[in-house]
Write a protein that holds these residues in place. Structure first.
Motif, PDB file in Angstrom:
ATOM      1  N   ARG A  56       0.837  -1.207   0.000  1.00 21.51           N
ATOM      2  CA  ARG A  56       0.000   0.000   0.000  1.00 21.51           C
ATOM      3  C   ARG A  56       0.873   1.257   0.000  1.00 21.51           C
ATOM      4  N   ARG A  57       1.989   1.193   0.724  1.00 14.92           N
ATOM      5  CA  ARG A  57       2.906   2.336   0.758  1.00 14.92           C
ATOM      6  C   ARG A  57       3.485   2.605  -0.628  1.00 14.92           C
ATOM      7  N   LEU A  58       3.808   1.538  -1.343  1.00 16.11           N
ATOM      8  CA  LEU A  58       4.310   1.694  -2.709  1.00 16.11           C
ATOM      9  C   LEU A  58       3.259   2.370  -3.586  1.00 16.11           C
ATOM     10  N   ALA A  59       2.002   1.933  -3.462  1.00 10.37           N
ATOM     11  CA  ALA A  59       0.927   2.518  -4.265  1.00 10.37           C
ATOM     12  C   ALA A  59       0.771   4.009  -3.966  1.00 10.37           C
ATOM     13  N   GLU A  60       0.865   4.374  -2.677  1.00  7.21           N
ATOM     14  CA  GLU A  60       0.733   5.778  -2.288  1.00  7.21           C
ATOM     15  C   GLU A  60       1.864   6.623  -2.881  1.00  7.21           C
ATOM     16  N   LEU A  61       3.088   6.113  -2.786  1.00 10.29           N
ATOM     17  CA  LEU A  61       4.237   6.869  -3.295  1.00 10.29           C
ATOM     18  C   LEU A  61       4.188   6.973  -4.819  1.00 10.29           C
ATOM     19  N   ARG A  62       3.743   5.895  -5.463  1.00  7.78           N
ATOM     20  CA  ARG A  62       3.622   5.934  -6.918  1.00  7.78           C
ATOM     21  C   ARG A  62       2.601   6.982  -7.343  1.00  7.78           C
TER      22      ARG A  62
END
Length: 450
Positions: free
Chosen positions: A16-22
């Protein structure tokens, strides 16, 4: 100890953190996949927690998203939790499946006939093997690290030192974590060699930025690691790097000593040419040993014939042999330091053509500065052409910081003193002064390199 539910939850949170940063970077899953060189499905499945890619994926994501190691740091934390869980499970399996009685009972394992046997139960042995394997760094990780080192050495002189340092320091920390684990001796030696090359590369990058203290410390660490690994080839490479740093620090006796020790340790190592031409010849020239320079240059070109002809340019910190272009460029630098110009132009023409084709800004600039110096040493000095070459050299490296280029430019201006009033040469002096002022304003950031 962490259980599997905790690890699954942590992995989903990381996705989820990756999705937010992307999303914050205005990138689609397809955009990110292309930048990190993975499939879009990998990005999508990782963000939803259905896929758990290797560490390399997270390293690339941090680099593309400019997240300062946040993602790979969390990946490492989860990987450590998983390692601890597997290790704990292996120990529990050993305790529950072993047919041995408690150690304080003083009994042995019964054999097939019911008699006491002197060996342990098979389940106990297998559980111990599982516990060992659960903490081993497998060949895949080592291959990844070795590939990253080779890529970084190839990227040196193509990317700015600051960018490469930012890429290498997390890798160096990761290697430290692995070194705290348990490996079989061959893997341990490979791990130490990787650490040696990473430290040596960081030392060379610190040198580019003029951080001599950090450069010396990294290079010394590189040699210590190579020596601990008992790998003569890595020791020779580390000594060549120490010699390079000592040379630009003005410690020419040290530069010569490191090069000679590297040759002694390396034997028939692939680093003989670099140690001889970049280490010995240039240091001997600064020490005024004309005979020693001639001998070192001749020996270096003779050794080139031991390797198949190759038109490609080797890396400055090459893990293989030096190429003809670098050998010629270093020979020219050595002869110019002695005030000799015979043959220098031919050497530099060979080197400039190769470096221009390869698009390497640092070597292109250094060769032009040497050629500019040769124009001033000629029977009919040409300060106009010399100044034009020096300007071109500084323009080539306007966006990068190379201590070697700055030093060579200062040496050129010292040689040009008799022509100091020439407009071209005054412009070169002004350009270099501006560069020095910019470099001085950035010194506060250098301690973070150490």
């Amino acid at each position: 100890m962490a259980d599997s539910d905790e690890i699954r939850t942590a992995r989903r949170a990381l996705g989820r953190r990756l999705a937010e940063l992307r999303a914050a970077g205005n990138l689609t899953q397809h955009d990110l996949a292309g930048l990190v060189r993975y499939g879009r499905s990998t990005v999508a499945n990782t963000e939803t927690g259905y896929q758990h890619p290797d560490r390399a994926f997270w390293v690339h994501c941090d680099r593309v998203l400019q997240t300062d190691g946040v993602l790979v740091g969390e990946y490492d934390r989860i990987a450590e939790l998983d390692r601890q869980r597997r290790h704990s499970a292996a120990i529990q399996a050993a305790r529950s499946t072993s047919v041995l009685v408690a150690p304080d009972a003083g009994h042995e394992v019964p054999d097939a006939n019911g008699s006491a046997a002197p060996w342990e139960g098979e389940d106990s042995i297998n559980a111990r093997r599982l516990a060992l394997k659960s903490s081993l760094d497998d060949n895949v990780r080592l291959a990844y690290l070795e590939a990253e080192v080779r890529q970084a050495i190839d990227d040196n002189e193509r990317l700015t030192p600051v960018i490469l340092i930012a890429r290498m320091r997390p890798l160096r920390s990761y290697v430290d974590q692995l070194m705290a684990g348990r490996q079989h001796p061959p893997q341990r030696a490979r791990l130490y060699a990787v650490a040696a090359h990473l430290s040596g590369l960081l030392g060379a990058l610190a040198l580019d930025l003029g951080a001599f203290g950090a450069a010396h410390a990294y290079a010394a660490e590189a040699f210590d690691l190579a020596e601990a690994a008992e790998q003569s080839d890595a020791q020779a490479w580390a000594r060549a790097t120490q010699s390079l740093i000592a040379f630009y620090a003005g410690n020419y006796q040290d530069a010569l000593a490191y090069a000679q020790d590297g040759l002694r340790r390396g034997g028939t190592s692939r680093h003989r040419i670099r140690l001889t031409i970049n280490g010995q010849a240039r240091a001997l020239a600064r020490l005024g040993d004309r005979y020693g320079v001639d001998r070192a240059v001749d020996h270096a070109f003779t050794m080139l014939s031991d390797y198949p002809p190759n038109s490609s340019v080797s890396a400055s910190l090459a893990l293989g042999p030096y190429c003809p272009a670098r050998t010629a460029a270093n020979a020219a630098t050595a002869y110019l330091a002695l005030g000799r110009t015979a043959g220098v132009t031919d050497h530099l023409t060979t080197a400039i053509n190769a470096f221009d084709t390869a698009g390497l800004a640092g070597p292109r600039a250094l060769c032009r500065l040497d050629l500019a110096t040769a124009h001033l040493h000629a029977d009919n000095p040409d300060p106009e052409e010399a100044g034009a070459l020096a300007e071109e050299a500084l323009d080539l490296t306007a966006d990068q910081r190379f201590e070697s280029v700055h030093q060579r430019a200062r040496q050129f201006l010292a040689t040009a003193q008799p022509f100091a009033r020439h407009p071209r040469l005054r412009h070169v002096a002004d350009l270099l002064a501006d560069r020095a002022q910019v470099a001085a304003s950035g010194q506060a950031a250098l301690p973070s390199l150490s």
